[in-house]
Write a protein that holds these residues in place. Structure first.
Motif, mmCIF file in Angstrom:
data_model
loop_
_atom_site.group_PDB
_atom_site.id
_atom_site.type_symbol
_atom_site.label_atom_id
_atom_site.label_comp_id
_atom_site.label_asym_id
_atom_site.label_seq_id
_atom_site.Cartn_x
_atom_site.Cartn_y
_atom_site.Cartn_z
ATOM 1 N N ARG A 71 0.836 -1.200 0.000
ATOM 2 C CA ARG A 71 0.000 0.000 0.000
ATOM 3 C C ARG A 71 0.872 1.253 0.000
ATOM 4 O O ARG A 71 1.865 1.324 0.726
ATOM 5 N N VAL A 72 0.495 2.236 -0.813
ATOM 6 C CA VAL A 72 1.179 3.523 -0.800
ATOM 7 C C VAL A 72 0.732 4.292 0.430
ATOM 8 O O VAL A 72 -0.454 4.596 0.590
ATOM 9 N N VAL A 73 1.680 4.592 1.313
ATOM 10 C CA VAL A 73 1.340 5.257 2.574
ATOM 11 C C VAL A 73 1.865 6.680 2.647
ATOM 12 O O VAL A 73 1.483 7.435 3.547
ATOM 13 N N ALA A 74 2.745 7.062 1.710
ATOM 14 C CA ALA A 74 3.266 8.432 1.719
ATOM 15 C C ALA A 74 3.899 8.714 0.373
ATOM 16 O O ALA A 74 4.350 7.812 -0.320
ATOM 17 N N ARG A 75 3.903 10.000 0.011
ATOM 18 C CA ARG A 75 4.609 10.421 -1.199
ATOM 19 C C ARG A 75 5.057 11.862 -1.028
ATOM 20 O O ARG A 75 4.472 12.626 -0.256
ATOM 21 N N HIS A 76 6.140 12.199 -1.745
ATOM 22 C CA HIS A 76 6.659 13.564 -1.705
ATOM 23 C C HIS A 76 7.162 13.922 -3.083
ATOM 24 O O HIS A 76 7.928 13.171 -3.695
ATOM 25 N N GLU A 77 6.759 15.085 -3.590
ATOM 26 C CA GLU A 77 7.215 15.561 -4.888
ATOM 27 C C GLU A 77 8.303 16.605 -4.685
ATOM 28 O O GLU A 77 8.153 17.525 -3.883
ATOM 29 N N GLY A 78 9.419 16.465 -5.406
ATOM 30 C CA GLY A 78 10.516 17.409 -5.300
ATOM 31 C C GLY A 78 11.618 16.908 -4.391
ATOM 32 O O GLY A 78 11.516 15.854 -3.768
#
Length: 445
Positions: A71-78
């Protein structure tokens, strides 16, 4: 990289290479980039953007945290600093948080480099009056000081990455890149991996840090500060301009200016937003400024992510676009003004004659060296890439476009000669503007 090594017992790091530029789809270019950056974790090639679309990615880079159940639990762009990255992974932590293991020694400098062997050189300075050539031997974390004919005089840095001032080969750099000669004869260096600026006395062989803390800035720079107490993000190039040392801060998409007498660093141009927007200095938007050159009282900027060349004019206080259309407009096309297309240019150098500013461009992902007449905005290829519409990379001397280069990242002009770091081939090549011939420069200890 640090998460992959220090927290290997709890976090598995897998890179996914989803290319933006066409040159990044070439497996050979990808392999060279992984070696150049000492990437030790597995990387999946995603040339058709399959994983990019499956994970609904929108920006480079993007970090996605996936738990043990997929499961995707976090993401950050940059870009993100390590403390912020660890905080973003909070959902994956156990009751004791992340436990760091023993960090392995950085092995990139374990094998001492031969004096005349380069590893991914990415910066160069040529001074005809001093018969001086300085090469940023970036992959070896050192500088090679030579004559223009390749006779090595001495090196600076012991080959081990670090931030250490001092004398001779006892100093340490981390991925040094752009350089500039100051009016007093000292050499300024963008120490990219240390997020710092260094000054070198070439006579005494001494190196000192004059800006940066050694840590990556977590936000854009919004106001002036003490240079040694102000963090930067990936200073890529430097240039002496209007009485200050200007800095291409690629990580925050800004140009900074260092007052050496006062010891202060200030934002000089760029809002910090990534884009291709002209206007007043503080409102303009840059996209990974990577190369700087000064000619005719103006500063010129090579931007990698917008494949553009920009002009900074202190008389008007404005930034102007010469070449380039946007973040997703690139190619390999000569011409005038808006018809021109480059692909991820990293290097820029000006001819000595200020009366008629002509710039040489390292059109990195096209494997070419091009020339830009700034007043007419005319661009023409002069070395490398072959005769086809799209540039071809390789490793070959030759006349004009018959020469082959692989990801040239920096260049410098001395008289009729253009000195080029042929980065992924690990050599310096010299192009003669009078004869059109380009050859490898043989470095002799």
């Amino acid at each position: 990289m640090e998460v992959a090594t220090r927290y290997a017992r709890q976090v598995a790091v897998i890179g996914v290479h989803s290319p933006k530029f066409s040159a990044e789809r070439d497996p050979a270019n990808l392999a060279a980039a992984l070696e150049r950056h000492d990437v030790a974790y597995p990387v999946v090639a995603d040339p058709d953007l399959t994983l990019w679309n499956q994970y609904a990615i929108r920006a480079w880079p993007t970090l996605v945290a996936v738990d043990a159940r997929g499961r995707v639990v976090a993401r950050h762009e940059g870009e993100i600093a390590l403390p912020d990255l660890l905080e973003s992974l909070r959902p994956l932590r156990g009751p004791d948080g992340f436990v760091a293991g023993d960090a392995p020694e950085d092995a990139s400098g374990d094998e001492p480099a031969l004096a005349n062997t380069l590893r991914y050189p990415a910066g160069i300075l040529a001074d005809a009056a001093r018969d001086l050539l300085v090469i940023a031997d970036t992959g070896h974390h050192r500088l090679v000081v030579a004559s223009l004919d390749g006779q090595i005089r001495f090196t600076l840095g012991d080959g081990v990455p670090g931030l250490v001032d001092g004398t001779g080969d006892r100093v340490r750099f981390r991925w040094p890149r752009g350089m500039a000669m100051l009016p007093d004869g000292r050499l300024a260096v963008a120490d990219t991996g240390n997020h710092a600026l260094r000054l070198i006395d070439l006579g005494a062989h001494t190196t000192e840090t004059v800006a940066g803390t050694g840590e990556q800035a977590r936000h854009r720079m919004s106001g002036p500060g003490a240079a040694r107490e102000t963090p930067m993000a990936s200073p890529w190039a430097v240039a002496w301009f209007a009485g200050e040392l200007w800095v291409a801060a690629a990580g925050t998409h800004q140009l900074l200016a260092l007052d050496l007498e006062k010891g202060t660093l200030r934002p000089a141009a760029g809002s910090g937003a990534e884009g291709l927007h002209d206007g007043p200095l503080a409102e303009a938007a840059f996209a990974q400024p990577s190369g700087l050159a000064v000619a005719g009282g103006r500063l010129y900027v090579a931007e990698a992510e917008s494949s553009a060349i920009r002009q900074v004019d202190p008389a008007t206080g404005r930034v102007r676009r010469l070449v380039g259309r946007g973040l997703f407009d690139w190619g390999d096309r000569d011409g005038v003004g808006d018809t021109v297309r480059l692909q991820h240019p990293l290097g820029l150098a000006a001819d000595p004659d200020d009366a008629r500013p002509i710039l040489s461009i390292a059109d990195t992902y096209n494997g070419r060296i091009k020339r830009l007449e700034s007043e007419t905005r005319t661009v023409a290829r002069v070395f490398g890439g072959g005769d086809r519409e799209q540039g071809e990379m390789g490793d070959e001397d030759g006349v004009g476009t018959a020469a082959r280069l692989r990801s040239p990242a920096a260049l410098a002009v001395a008289g009729d000669r253009v000195f080029v770091t042929d980065t992924d081939n690990g050599v310096v090549r010299v192009g003669d503007l009078a004869t059109g011939r380009m050859n490898v420069l043989r470095l002799e200890p």
